[in-house]
Write an enzyme that holds these catalytic residues in place. Sequence first.
Site, PDB file in Angstrom:
ATOM      1  N   CYS A   1       0.840  -1.189   0.000  1.00 48.37           N
ATOM      2  CA  CYS A   1       0.000   0.000   0.000  1.00 48.37           C
ATOM      3  C   CYS A   1       0.877   1.241   0.000  1.00 48.37           C
ATOM      4  O   CYS A   1       1.920   1.225   0.640  1.00 48.37           O
ATOM      5  CB  CYS A   1      -0.935  -0.002   1.207  1.00 48.37           C
ATOM      6  N   PRO A   2       0.524   2.283  -0.728  1.00 46.01           N
ATOM      7  CA  PRO A   2      -0.788   2.524  -1.345  1.00 46.01           C
ATOM      8  C   PRO A   2      -0.906   2.053  -2.796  1.00 46.01           C
ATOM      9  O   PRO A   2      -1.873   2.445  -3.458  1.00 46.01           O
ATOM     10  CB  PRO A   2      -0.876   4.055  -1.288  1.00 46.01           C
TER      11      PRO A   2
END
Lengths: 79, 393
Positions: A17-18
Site C-alpha cells: 500500500c498505497p
Amino acid sequence: MNPDTPVDVLNCLGQRCPLPVIALAKHLPTVPVGAVVRVLADDPAAAVDIPAWCRMRAQQYLGAASADGSPAFDVRRLT
Amino acid sequence: MGDPRQAGPIDQGENVRGAYFDAATATPLHPAAREALLGALEDGWADPGKLYTQARRARLLLDAARATFAQVLGVRPDEVAFTSSGSTAAHAAVLGGLAGRRRAGSTLVRSAIEHSAVLHAGERHVRDGGAEAEVPVDLVGRIDLDAWAREVSAPGVALAALISASHEVGTVQPVAAAAAACREAGVPLYVDAAQSLGRAPVPDGWSLLTGSARKWGGPPGVGLLVLRKGTRWVSPYPADDRESGRFPGAPDLPAILAAAASLHAVHETAAQESNRLSALVDHVRATVAATVPDVEIVGDPADRLPHIVTFSCLYVDGEALLTALDRRGFAVSSGSACTSSTLRPSHVLAAMGVLTHGNIRLSLHHDSTAEQVDRFLAELPGIVAALRAEVGM
C-alpha cells in the site's frame, strides 16, 4: 450477466500500500458506471484502505472475497 | 566500547527549521524535570530500602515524589507504585489484574484500540490459556458502549482495559460510562492514562491506572502503576519487596523525582496549556483539510486530547512522507504499515476503518509554537503533491 461480476481484475499481489489503491483509483474511471472491478491484493493494509477509499470517493465497496486463495476486493463504480 | 557522546548532538543548526511534533511518543524534558534530575543525581543515588543516613534521605525523596503523584491523581500515596516504563506498568496492570481475579474468571475485555503493551500482555494471557474479548470502535475511534457493557457483564470476566484517550488519533474514550458498566458487573477497570496524565482529567471509577513520565515531560524510564485500595492484584513477577512488592528492582530515584517535579509543573498549567495546544490542533485540522486535497483527518474533532492530530493522505506512502518531513526537520509519527517493523498498518486505524496509508500523527508539547505549526502547514501541501506526482496521481 450478474451485475456483481467483475468486468476487470487488477492483480496487485505483492504490491505494498498505497499501490493497490492507486491502481484502483486509476482504473475505476475507465469502466462504465455500475461496473465492478476486482482488486487482488495481499498487502494487509489493502483490507482497510480499499473500503476506506470507497467511502472517501463515494464508490461502492462490495466486500472481500477469495480468488484462487488470494484476497480479492470488489468495488462498483458509482460516479 | 566507544564513548556514546561521540555520536554528537542532534543537528539543530540554522539550516534545520523544522520542529519536533512527536510528544505522544516522548515529550522533551520539562525544565522542572531537568532541574529535579540534576539535583537528584547528587542527592538521590542511595537505595531507599536500607537503614543508614543516605538511604533515609533517598527514602524521604521517594516518599515526597509518591506524595506528589498521589496529590495530582487524587489517590493515596500507598496506592502509587513506580515501574521502569509505561509499557511495564501496562504489563503489570493487565497481568497482575488478571492473576488477582483468577477465581472470578479468565477473560480480559479490552477495546480494539489499546496500546500495543496492553495487546501484547493480552496475547500472553491467551497463550497461557486465558480468553480475550475485543470491543470495537466507531469511525472516530470511540468504543461501542453497548458492546462494552455486554462484554463486561458476560460470565467469567476478570478484568476490563480501556485507554483513556487514543494515543494514535486523540479521541477521548467514555471512561465514566465504561466504569459504570464495570461497576454494575463487578469487574475491575484498568485505565491506560498515558496520554491524558498532565494534560486532561481522567474520570473516576477505575481500579487500576497506568502512566508514563516521558509523555508529560518527565524522563524516559519511569512508569506509574496505581492500584486503588481493595483491588485484587497479584504480581506477575518473581518476589521482590521494592515498591510494596508491586514492581521489582531498585527504583530509578533521580528519574522518579524528575517525573514528579514535571507532573506537578504541567498539572499547574494544564488547563491553560491544553487550550493553547487545542487551538493549534484546530488550526492544523482546518488548514490541512483546506490545503491538501484527498486527505482524511481522523479522530473526533471536538472530544479529543488537546495535543494530538492525525490525518491520512490518499495515494501517499507513509514512510516517504515521514522521511520527506524529517528532511525538512519535522519529526512526526505514522501509523502506516510501511513505517512499522511488522509492515502491518496501525491496529487503531484499522479498527476505525479509516485510511491507513499516507498517515501522519502530530503531537504537540510545551515547546511547540504557532510559528512551527505554520511552517509545517506551509510545507505540507507541496510535499504531498510531489509524492503524489511520483506515482502519477
